[in-house]
Scaffold this motif. Structure first.
Motif, mmCIF file in Angstrom:
data_model
loop_
_atom_site.group_PDB
_atom_site.id
_atom_site.type_symbol
_atom_site.label_atom_id
_atom_site.label_comp_id
_atom_site.label_asym_id
_atom_site.label_seq_id
_atom_site.Cartn_x
_atom_site.Cartn_y
_atom_site.Cartn_z
ATOM 1 N N ALA A 78 -22.360 13.376 -28.556
ATOM 2 C CA ALA A 78 -21.991 12.228 -29.384
ATOM 3 C C ALA A 78 -21.329 11.159 -28.536
ATOM 4 C CB ALA A 78 -21.050 12.683 -30.498
ATOM 5 N N ALA A 79 -20.474 11.609 -27.592
ATOM 6 C CA ALA A 79 -19.777 10.644 -26.752
ATOM 7 C C ALA A 79 -20.775 9.850 -25.932
ATOM 8 C CB ALA A 79 -18.792 11.362 -25.842
ATOM 9 N N LEU A 101 -17.376 -4.394 -19.990
ATOM 10 C CA LEU A 101 -16.204 -4.183 -19.164
ATOM 11 C C LEU A 101 -16.393 -4.764 -17.775
ATOM 12 C CD1 LEU A 101 -15.507 -0.560 -20.217
ATOM 13 C CD2 LEU A 101 -14.056 -2.507 -20.630
ATOM 14 N N PRO A 102 -15.344 -5.279 -17.198
ATOM 15 C CA PRO A 102 -15.440 -5.762 -15.825
ATOM 16 C C PRO A 102 -15.523 -4.584 -14.872
ATOM 17 C CG PRO A 102 -13.193 -5.893 -16.582
ATOM 18 C CD PRO A 102 -14.013 -5.447 -17.763
ATOM 19 N N MET A 128 -18.188 -3.374 -13.544
ATOM 20 C CA MET A 128 -19.394 -2.582 -13.656
ATOM 21 C C MET A 128 -20.421 -2.956 -12.595
ATOM 22 S SD MET A 128 -19.337 -0.233 -15.818
ATOM 23 C CE MET A 128 -21.033 0.126 -16.254
ATOM 24 N N PHE A 159 -13.803 10.923 -18.905
ATOM 25 C CA PHE A 159 -14.188 10.141 -20.079
ATOM 26 C C PHE A 159 -13.376 8.854 -20.169
ATOM 27 C CE2 PHE A 159 -16.574 13.684 -21.787
ATOM 28 C CZ PHE A 159 -17.567 13.012 -22.465
ATOM 29 N N GLU A 210 -12.963 3.591 2.379
ATOM 30 C CA GLU A 210 -12.015 2.499 2.188
ATOM 31 C C GLU A 210 -11.175 2.727 0.934
ATOM 32 O OE1 GLU A 210 -13.744 -1.252 3.584
ATOM 33 O OE2 GLU A 210 -12.935 -2.033 1.700
ATOM 34 N N MET A 245 -22.820 7.538 -28.441
ATOM 35 C CA MET A 245 -22.059 6.463 -29.078
ATOM 36 C C MET A 245 -21.430 5.506 -28.086
ATOM 37 S SD MET A 245 -20.287 8.434 -32.209
ATOM 38 C CE MET A 245 -19.443 6.971 -32.786
ATOM 39 N N ARG A 246 -21.761 5.706 -26.817
ATOM 40 C CA ARG A 246 -21.233 4.825 -25.773
ATOM 41 C C ARG A 246 -21.549 3.379 -26.117
ATOM 42 N NH1 ARG A 246 -24.702 3.317 -22.020
ATOM 43 N NH2 ARG A 246 -26.104 5.059 -22.386
ATOM 44 N N ARG A 283 -20.567 -1.238 -25.527
ATOM 45 C CA ARG A 283 -19.251 -1.665 -25.051
ATOM 46 C C ARG A 283 -19.133 -1.554 -23.546
ATOM 47 N NH1 ARG A 283 -17.267 1.430 -29.092
ATOM 48 N NH2 ARG A 283 -16.840 0.298 -30.997
ATOM 49 N N MET A 284 -19.826 -0.572 -22.975
ATOM 50 C CA MET A 284 -19.708 -0.358 -21.545
ATOM 51 C C MET A 284 -20.037 -1.623 -20.764
ATOM 52 S SD MET A 284 -18.972 2.823 -20.753
ATOM 53 C CE MET A 284 -19.865 3.477 -19.362
ATOM 54 N N ARG A 329 -5.458 3.982 -13.752
ATOM 55 C CA ARG A 329 -4.060 3.541 -13.699
ATOM 56 C C ARG A 329 -3.497 3.420 -15.105
ATOM 57 N NH1 ARG A 329 -4.639 4.548 -8.781
ATOM 58 N NH2 ARG A 329 -4.654 2.970 -7.168
ATOM 59 N N SER A 370 -0.341 0.919 -4.383
ATOM 60 C CA SER A 370 -1.229 0.081 -5.200
ATOM 61 C C SER A 370 -1.299 0.575 -6.643
ATOM 62 C CB SER A 370 -2.620 -0.032 -4.574
ATOM 63 O OG SER A 370 -3.148 1.226 -4.276
ATOM 64 N N LEU A 376 0.819 -1.190 0.000
ATOM 65 C CA LEU A 376 0.000 0.000 0.000
ATOM 66 C C LEU A 376 0.865 1.257 0.000
ATOM 67 C CD1 LEU A 376 -2.858 0.744 -0.117
ATOM 68 C CD2 LEU A 376 -2.899 0.900 2.352
ATOM 69 N N PHE A 429 -8.539 5.393 1.430
ATOM 70 C CA PHE A 429 -7.378 5.041 2.237
ATOM 71 C C PHE A 429 -6.651 3.814 1.739
ATOM 72 C CE2 PHE A 429 -9.449 7.951 5.078
ATOM 73 C CZ PHE A 429 -8.368 8.690 5.505
ATOM 74 N N THR A 430 -7.102 3.243 0.634
ATOM 75 C CA THR A 430 -6.340 2.118 0.075
ATOM 76 C C THR A 430 -5.901 2.451 -1.351
ATOM 77 O OG1 THR A 430 -8.400 1.100 -0.602
ATOM 78 C CG2 THR A 430 -7.449 0.352 1.469
ATOM 79 N N LYS A 431 -6.822 2.322 -2.278
ATOM 80 C CA LYS A 431 -6.438 2.456 -3.682
ATOM 81 C C LYS A 431 -6.017 3.882 -4.015
ATOM 82 C CE LYS A 431 -7.912 1.101 -8.260
ATOM 83 N NZ LYS A 431 -9.033 0.914 -9.163
ATOM 84 N N TYR A 432 -6.702 4.848 -3.422
ATOM 85 C CA TYR A 432 -6.401 6.242 -3.747
ATOM 86 C C TYR A 432 -5.722 6.949 -2.598
ATOM 87 C CZ TYR A 432 -9.226 5.274 -7.794
ATOM 88 O OH TYR A 432 -9.701 4.728 -8.956
ATOM 89 N N LEU A 433 -4.954 6.189 -1.793
ATOM 90 C CA LEU A 433 -4.279 6.788 -0.639
ATOM 91 C C LEU A 433 -3.342 7.915 -1.074
ATOM 92 C CD1 LEU A 433 -3.568 6.688 2.396
ATOM 93 C CD2 LEU A 433 -1.734 5.144 1.798
ATOM 94 N N VAL A 467 -12.475 10.636 -27.139
ATOM 95 C CA VAL A 467 -12.803 11.974 -26.652
ATOM 96 C C VAL A 467 -11.949 12.307 -25.431
ATOM 97 C CG1 VAL A 467 -14.614 13.404 -25.661
ATOM 98 C CG2 VAL A 467 -15.133 11.920 -27.571
ATOM 99 N N PHE A 510 -15.357 5.255 -28.512
ATOM 100 C CA PHE A 510 -15.417 6.680 -28.833
ATOM 101 C C PHE A 510 -15.124 7.538 -27.604
ATOM 102 C CE2 PHE A 510 -17.777 10.642 -29.698
ATOM 103 C CZ PHE A 510 -17.167 11.000 -30.887
ATOM 104 N N ASN A 511 -15.616 7.079 -26.446
ATOM 105 C CA ASN A 511 -15.384 7.826 -25.216
ATOM 106 C C ASN A 511 -13.900 7.983 -24.916
ATOM 107 O OD1 ASN A 511 -18.025 8.066 -24.810
ATOM 108 N ND2 ASN A 511 -18.101 6.985 -22.867
#
Lengths: 485, 192
Positions: B106-107, B118-119, B121, A177, B135, B110-111, B114-115, A186, A65, A5, B138-142, A207, A203-204
């Motif tokens: 458009a963005a 993705l894992p 979600m 985006f 959490e 046109m999404r 595909r969204m 990341r 991380s 961490l 203080f972990t991933k974005y510490l 952009v 497309f996103n």
């Protein structure tokens, strides 16, 4: 859960510089205003940061991380930032003798902005990168506005601040985006996603990438996002201008290399064409606008826009999987640009003393007879900026245009070389004024300052030395770029 | 019901957003901005981001807007003529804004599908509550979270430095105030 961490060693250089900023900030409260111990303390702390950084050359560590990656690339940039900051402080000290005091907080703003740059150079995550960039930019906005007696300066500073805030909005929007289409910020994960989906980029993501390019284009002043640069450069006290033109620009390019030279370096993105246009316009507008400038700070501002164009030519179409030349060229060029630009601004600081602001072309006339050493140093920097051997500037241009040719953008390289010829005209005009014209104004004698004399000498020597033996710096740049992936 | 609420809130947010930029009176613009913030807070609530929604109301609609109004009152910005109204400037700004709007719409459109592939979600049951947000911070974005403290410190120093009144107006010794280029060099020069 807390495995990997945090890691103190990965952030050690940044922590040393941060500690310097805090100590300097506190010390300033307890000593008399104008006490020289404050700048010297800053230099000592920055030097310690430099030593810690260099001692970590060769180590590589991913920490927090995956939000932070320290490696040869970051350390290479740490050295550029810290050396530029130390030189800026030396110049600021001699600037103070001529133009009055800086407020005490000025000395802590420099290391604070270096912390921001170091975060940018080793961020492996878009959010971390943007926070580093904001830290750096906030310091820069304040430092640009230090000439508060002057209306024009306030105007330049306000322009810089508003457009900078605007650019940050673009960066954040772009990040949103990208997060929306990849579900991560990341770098490593985005790179994997881009290479896996290179035939069908969402497309996103396109952009988002364009918005990031616009934001970073503003920060490094690439045409057409350059409007603020000449005004801000002229508004800022000259040492701050030098700092902006070198360290802040280098930090912007650290981000650009990481994002557009590596993470999003794929022809599947329309981005590559846009970077091509940015490079082209920057070279043309920067060089031709510089010809018309009589004020040397404005001239150097436009010339810095032109140099951004040269740097971008190396990034267009650079695919690190095929060749390392693009990224290596950029890293080499940034060092060469930093050395010669700091030197040129250093000369301007020395001659620009007294009550009037001696920073126009006319003020340079007859400098050679008045102060041959200074004129020689300025000549070396100008020759190097125009890219004539045997100076470091020649090799810088050689490597970036070589990279453009190698990745198939010969046209762009040709335009780059042609516009550099325009550059030769306005750089050498300064030299002609110094040597071949009698002094039009009688010089008011200025106080010599040993610190800036020595600094200028070292810079000029470095420009010539690396101009003759570029190989070791090139090797460093190559291994730094290689460490990115 | 939920969809209807979304569209009502979206309409309110967009209308109020338009009023922010179209109003000539800055105070009215600021109040329209409060409406935008509140409408957004309800939209966040609908996305089950309860924590974010509360923070939005407290920080943006509350604290930040109060500061905005304070500044407007202190500056005493006039009702008319506060903004430039040159036609070509408006045309350029409108064009850039419209272009940006087209790209963004458009963005969103046109999404596509595909969204969903993705894992990451799937959202957890306690999504948007304080605990998972804390959490993550203080972990991933510490690191970014901690770095923000430096950013805020720099912002404080910068704000203090730029808003410090110019020294001749105050009866304080000149060396306590920033050395502005030309005034300071003459004044402090004598003291040294």
């Amino acid at each position: 859960m807390f495995e990997g961490l945090y890691s103190w060693s990965a952030v050690a250089p940044a922590l040393v510089v941060l500690a310097t900023a805090l100590v300097v900030m506190m010390t300033d409260l307890f000593v008399e205003p104008g006490n020289r111990i404050v700048p010297w303390l800053t230099i000592a702390g920055l030097f310690a940061g430099l030593v810690v950084s260099i001692s970590m050359w060769g180590t590589e560590e991913v920490a927090f991380s995956g939000a932070w990656k320290i490696g040869a690339f970051s350390i290479y940039f740490y050295c550029i930032f810290i050396v530029a900051a130390i030189i800026t402080i030396f110049f600021s000290m001699s600037h103070e003798e001529r133009r009055g005091r800086f407020p005490g907080e000025y000395w802590s703003l420099i290391p604070f902005s270096v912390v921001g740059m170091m975060v940018m150079a080793s961020a492996a995550d878009l959010i971390t990168l943007i926070i580093g960039l904001e830290t750096m930019s906030l310091c820069a906005y304040v430092m640009v506005g230090l000439n508060r007696g002057d209306k024009r300066s306030s105007e330049g500073a306000l322009k810089y601040f508003l457009l900078g805030a605007f650019a940050s909005a673009f960066l954040l929007y772009g990040t949103a985006f990208i997060y929306g289409s990849v579900i991560t910020t990341r770098f490593a994960e985005i790179t994997v996603f881009v290479s896996a989906h290179s035939n069908a980029i969402p497309f996103n993501l396109q952009v988002g990438a364009i918005l990031l390019l616009v934001g970073l284009g503003f920060k490094v002043a690439a045409v057409p996002f350059h409007m603020w640069a000449p005004d801000a450069y002229q508004a800022a006290p000259t040492p701050v201008t030098g700092f902006m033109a070198t360290a802040i620009k280098a930090a912007g390019f650290a981000a650009i290399v990481k994002i557009f030279g590596l993470m999003l370096a794929t022809s599947a993105l329309v981005l590559q064409d846009l970077i091509w246009w940015l490079a082209l316009l920057s070279m043309i507008v920067g060089n031709f606008a510089a010809v018309m400038q009589m004020n040397l700070k404005r001239m150097l501002a436009y010339s810095s826009i032109a140099h951004v164009g040269y740097l971008l030519t190396a990034i267009v179409g650079s695919d690190p999987g095929v060749s390392l030349q693009g990224g290596t060229g950029v890293l080499f060029y940034l060092v060469s640009y930093a050395l010669m630009t700091l030197g040129a601004f250093g000369v301007l600081i020395i001659i620009g003393g007294g009550e009037d602001r001696r920073e126009t072309l006319v003020d340079m006339t007859g400098l050679a007879s008045k102060s041959p050493g200074l004129a020689l140093a300025m000549t070396i920097f100008m020759v190097s900026m125009s890219g004539i051997p045997p100076t470091i500037g020649f090799f810088g241009k050689f490597y970036v245009f070589g990279a453009a040719v190698q990745s198939g953008y010969t046209g762009l390289a040709v335009i780059g070389i042609l516009t550099s010829v325009v550059g030769v005209f306005y750089y050498l005009r300064v030299v002609v004024n110094m040597y071949m014209k009698p002094a039009e104004k009688s010089f008011v004698p200025w106080r010599r300052s040993r610190i800036s004399d020595i600094t200028l000498g070292v810079l000029a020597a470095a420009v010539l030395y690396i101009g003759i033996f570029p190989q070791s710096l090139l090797d460093l740049a190559r291994s730094a770029f290689k460490s990115l992936f | 019901m939920e969809t209807a609420l979304f569209f009502i809130m979206a309409a309110i947010a967009i209308t109020a957003g338009g009023m922010v930029i179209l109003n000539k009176n800055p105070v009215k613009s600021a109040f329209s901005l409060i409406v935008v913030m509140l409408a957004l807070a309800i939209l966040y609530m609908q996305l089950s981001a309860t924590f974010l929604s509360m923070i939005q109301i407290m920080v943006y609609a509350g604290a930040v807007m109060v500061l905005f109004l304070f500044v407007l009152f202190i500056l005493n910005v006039g009702v008319e003529g506060a903004f430039s109204s040159r036609m070509y400037k408006r045309a350029v700004a409108g064009l850039v804004g419209a272009l940006m709007g087209v790209v963004l719409i458009a963005a969103v459109l046109m999404r596509g599908s595909r969204m969903q592939q993705l894992p990451g979600m799937d959202v957890a049951g306690d999504f948007g509550h304080i605990k998972p947000v804390g959490e993550l911070l203080f972990t991933k974005y510490l690191l970014p979270f901690e770095l923000l403290s430096i950013l805020l410190l720099v912002a404080i120093i910068g704000a203090m430095l730029t808003t410090r009144p110019k020294w001749p107006k105050l009866k304080l010794p000149p060396e306590l105030w920033p050395g502005t280029a030309d005034e300071a060099s003459t004044e402090t020069g004598e003291e040294n």
